[in-house]
Design an enzyme around this catalytic site. Structure first.
Site, PDB file in Angstrom:
ATOM      1  N   CYS A  79     -86.749   0.537  50.091  1.00 36.11           N
ATOM      2  CA  CYS A  79     -87.712   0.307  49.018  1.00 36.11           C
ATOM      3  C   CYS A  79     -87.547   1.350  47.919  1.00 36.11           C
ATOM      4  CB  CYS A  79     -89.129   0.371  49.581  1.00 36.11           C
ATOM      5  SG  CYS A  79     -90.420   0.214  48.328  1.00 36.11           S
ATOM      6  N   CYS A  85     -94.956   5.805  47.119  1.00 36.47           N
ATOM      7  CA  CYS A  85     -95.999   5.119  47.874  1.00 36.47           C
ATOM      8  C   CYS A  85     -96.363   5.921  49.118  1.00 36.47           C
ATOM      9  CB  CYS A  85     -95.493   3.728  48.261  1.00 36.47           C
ATOM     10  SG  CYS A  85     -96.587   2.815  49.341  1.00 36.47           S
ATOM     11  N   CYS A 171     -93.558  -5.499  49.195  1.00 35.38           N
ATOM     12  CA  CYS A 171     -93.422  -4.406  50.154  1.00 35.38           C
ATOM     13  C   CYS A 171     -92.381  -4.754  51.220  1.00 35.38           C
ATOM     14  CB  CYS A 171     -94.767  -4.126  50.813  1.00 35.38           C
ATOM     15  SG  CYS A 171     -94.705  -2.942  52.162  1.00 35.38           S
ATOM     16  N   TYR A 324    -113.397  -1.352  74.325  1.00 31.67           N
ATOM     17  CA  TYR A 324    -112.921  -1.501  72.939  1.00 31.67           C
ATOM     18  C   TYR A 324    -112.062  -2.767  72.854  1.00 31.67           C
ATOM     19  CZ  TYR A 324    -113.977   3.528  73.145  1.00 31.67           C
ATOM     20  OH  TYR A 324    -114.567   4.755  73.354  1.00 31.67           O
ATOM     21  N   GLU A 345    -117.282  -4.422  73.427  1.00 32.43           N
ATOM     22  CA  GLU A 345    -116.962  -4.078  72.031  1.00 32.43           C
ATOM     23  C   GLU A 345    -118.262  -3.935  71.263  1.00 32.43           C
ATOM     24  OE1 GLU A 345    -115.677  -3.042  68.724  1.00 32.43           O
ATOM     25  OE2 GLU A 345    -114.017  -3.553  70.074  1.00 32.43           O
ATOM     26  N   CYS A 421    -103.465   4.697  69.851  1.00 27.10           N
ATOM     27  CA  CYS A 421    -102.788   4.694  68.546  1.00 27.10           C
ATOM     28  C   CYS A 421    -102.724   6.099  67.954  1.00 27.10           C
ATOM     29  CB  CYS A 421    -103.468   3.725  67.582  1.00 27.10           C
ATOM     30  SG  CYS A 421    -105.227   4.046  67.323  1.00 27.10           S
TER      31      CYS A 421
END
Length: 556
Positions: A79, A85, A171, A324, A345, A421
């Site tokens: 890119c 970015c 993108c 979750y 959740e 994550c």
């Protein structure tokens, strides 16, 4: 150290977000100082010229001015906007090196934050899982809309740590349909004189363009986020999109009139088509609304969920809790191999989606609850006796809060699968769990965000069990007495119990308690003469007193 000073520095390491790290003493500048520069866009192995932009006491953030000697791992970014970015921190790094960096990032956090031994971490971590095609993998994009200095409508992404829009309609991480949609929307809004939202004044209408694609179905969703509730010629734009965008399925507007960085408001109105699109993961069908949380990389998501399912070790007889749970993606994966799955959740709309997804896929052994895990689990455990053989957690980046971790410990599942994550909060939580009776068995990193600094991790923990984790090999024919028997005779134990509790205990009772405590007796010692012989059993008060004596003599 002053702002705007320029140094030549060798990049010897990479930071957690992929920035290059160099030490000025290594380059000969400020010899012996040990001053550290964090240089965005520099690659491990580069020698660069860098300008200091934010000096601190022992380190500084610097801007890459020139690559003097490129690293063998440096590649040309796909890119043209990669440096400007804020979305791709690692495009200048070879993909092989990106994968190694993320694997090392997870391991370092387990060692540094989790307190696990380096050799242990190397042993239990499996090889990281990368992507065969690490571009055009994102099924969702949210493009901010603004005006350039000439008053022209633009869309793209924010430059790193700013709200300055870098114009880019195509993108390299997104799908081809993104550019088609943006061209149509921006041309239409220019034609109809629909203004972009201005964060400074709070005026203007069009704030963001949200685009989602179901990779397996090809269905496209477009949602315009407005500083208002409607715009002129809504139906005309809808017709244009449905005419020109392949797979166009849903067009809606979302109202967000708050002066906030939060992208979407609470109210969404469908203008044409369905209010949701569909996608499949592992043969399961999921519906996705503009607000739904759904993993952005469907290829790696299936790999991650398959790993979580493998670690769960289900045989069809287990009760599983999915904390979750979102719209039930992992829950439904698990339900196909579990006896019963319960998902929790805090977002009501997500639970509505989860229940619908269960019905849609013909799964009747998955139930979903709205609320905090630390409140729902204890209540159902105490009122309905619902327990957990396996618990799966997939928390946000902040990890699990302490109440949730303590609830997991209270439920005492045999296995715990942690999907993360953020490997830093993962390591923090694993440290706590492993200090409370769990053992980290294995783990694996997944590159869910190629070209970016984030990485997903799946880990398996199991509840410690002395019988499973302590192996004793004693050849009784070579010994007359075990070490435990040498520490105190039966007479000494009887005397201790009598002196401290006033209780009289027999040799038989002592033998029974020693057997319960795993102390091996000599062959046939204090055992019944026949298999069907009846023996009195040691009463609880005497058992307690004998155990205290065994502790006193260091036998247990």
């Amino acid at each position: 150290m002053q702002k705007n000073q320029i140094f030549t520095v060798k990049i010897t390491d990479m930071g957690t977000d992929g920035e290059g790290i160099g030490h000025l003493e290594d380059s000969g500048a400020l010899s012996g100082n040990g001053y550290t520069l964090f240089v965005k866009d520099a690659v491990l192995g580069d020698t660069v010229r860098a300008k200091v932009v934010k000096p601190k006491k022992g380190y500084a953030f610097a801007r890459l001015e020139e690559v003097l000697e490129p690293s063998p791992d440096r590649v040309e970014p796909v890119c043209a906007y990669a440096r400007q970015c804020g979305g791709c921190q690692l495009q200048a790094v070879s993909y092989e090196k990106q994968l190694a960096f993320k694997d090392r990032k997870v391991k370092n956090n387990l060692i540094r934050i989790g307190g696990f031994a380096p050799d242990f971490v190397e042993e239990i971590m499996e090889a990281p899982v990368g992507m065969e095609h690490p571009f055009h993998y994102r099924n969702k994009a949210q493009f901010p809309v603004g005006m350039d200095k000439n008053g022209r409508l633009i869309a793209g992404f924010y430059a790193g740590r700013t709200h300055t829009i870098i114009e880019n309609r195509d993108c390299a991480l997104g799908v081809a349909e993104n550019k088609i949609v943006l061209d149509i929307v921006l041309d239409f809004c220019t034609e109809k004189k629909i203004p972009a939202y201005d964060e400074t004044t709070g005026k203007g209408l069009l704030r963001h363009v949200l685009i989602r694609k179901g990779f397996s179905t090809g269905q496209i969703m477009v949602c315009l986020i407005l500083n208002g509730s409607s715009f002129a010629a809504e139906q005309e734009l809808a017709d244009r999109l449905f005419e020109k965008v392949p797979g166009m399925t849903s067009f809606s507007v979302n109202s967000n009139t708050e002066r906030t960085n939060v992208i979407m408001g609470s109210k969404t109105r469908t203008i044409r088509g369905k209010d949701r699109i569909e996608d499949t993961i592992g043969g399961l069908v999921f519906t996705i609304s503009p607000q739904s949380f759904y993993q952005v990389n469907p290829v790696q998501t299936e790999n991650i969920y398959s790993q979580a399912l493998s670690y769960a070790g289900l045989t069809g007889n287990e009760t599983v809790w999915d904390l979750y749970c979102g719209i039930g993606t992992i829950s439904l994966f698990l339900a196909r191999q579990a006896k019963q799955v319960y998902g929790v959740e805090i977002v009501p709309q997500a639970i509505d989606d989860a229940r619908q997804n269960a019905v849609r896929n013909g799964i009747d052994n998955a139930k979903f609850y709205v609320g905090k895990a630390e409140e729902v689990l204890p209540h159902l455990y105490e009122t309905e006796g619902i327990f957990a053989d396996v618990i799966v957690v997939d928390p946000p980046r902040k990890g699990c809060d302490e109440e949730c971790l303590n609830t997991i410990l209270k439920m005492r599942p045999k296995r715990l699968v942690y999907v993360s994550c953020d490997s830093a909060t993962l390591a923090r939580d694993l440290k706590y769990l492993c200090s409370q009776g769990y053992e980290l068995k294995c783990g694996r990193a997944f590159d869910n965000f190629p070209m970016g600094g984030h990485v997903e991790t799946v880990c398996l923990l199991s509840k410690l069990n002395a019988k499973q984790h302590i192996e004793v090999d004693i050849h009784m024919d070579e010994l007359d007495l075990t070490d435990a028997e040498k520490k105190a005779t039966y007479s000494e134990i009887k005397e201790y119990v009598l002196e401290h509790t006033g209780l009289k205990v027999s040799s038989l009772y002592i033998a029974q308690v020693k057997q319960k405590c795993g102390i091996i007796e000599r062959e046939n010692y204090n055992k019944p003469k026949s298999d069907d012989a009846k023996q009195p059993q040691c009463p609880p008060d005497k058992e307690k007193a004998i155990k205290e004596a065994l502790k006193h003599f260091g036998m247990i």
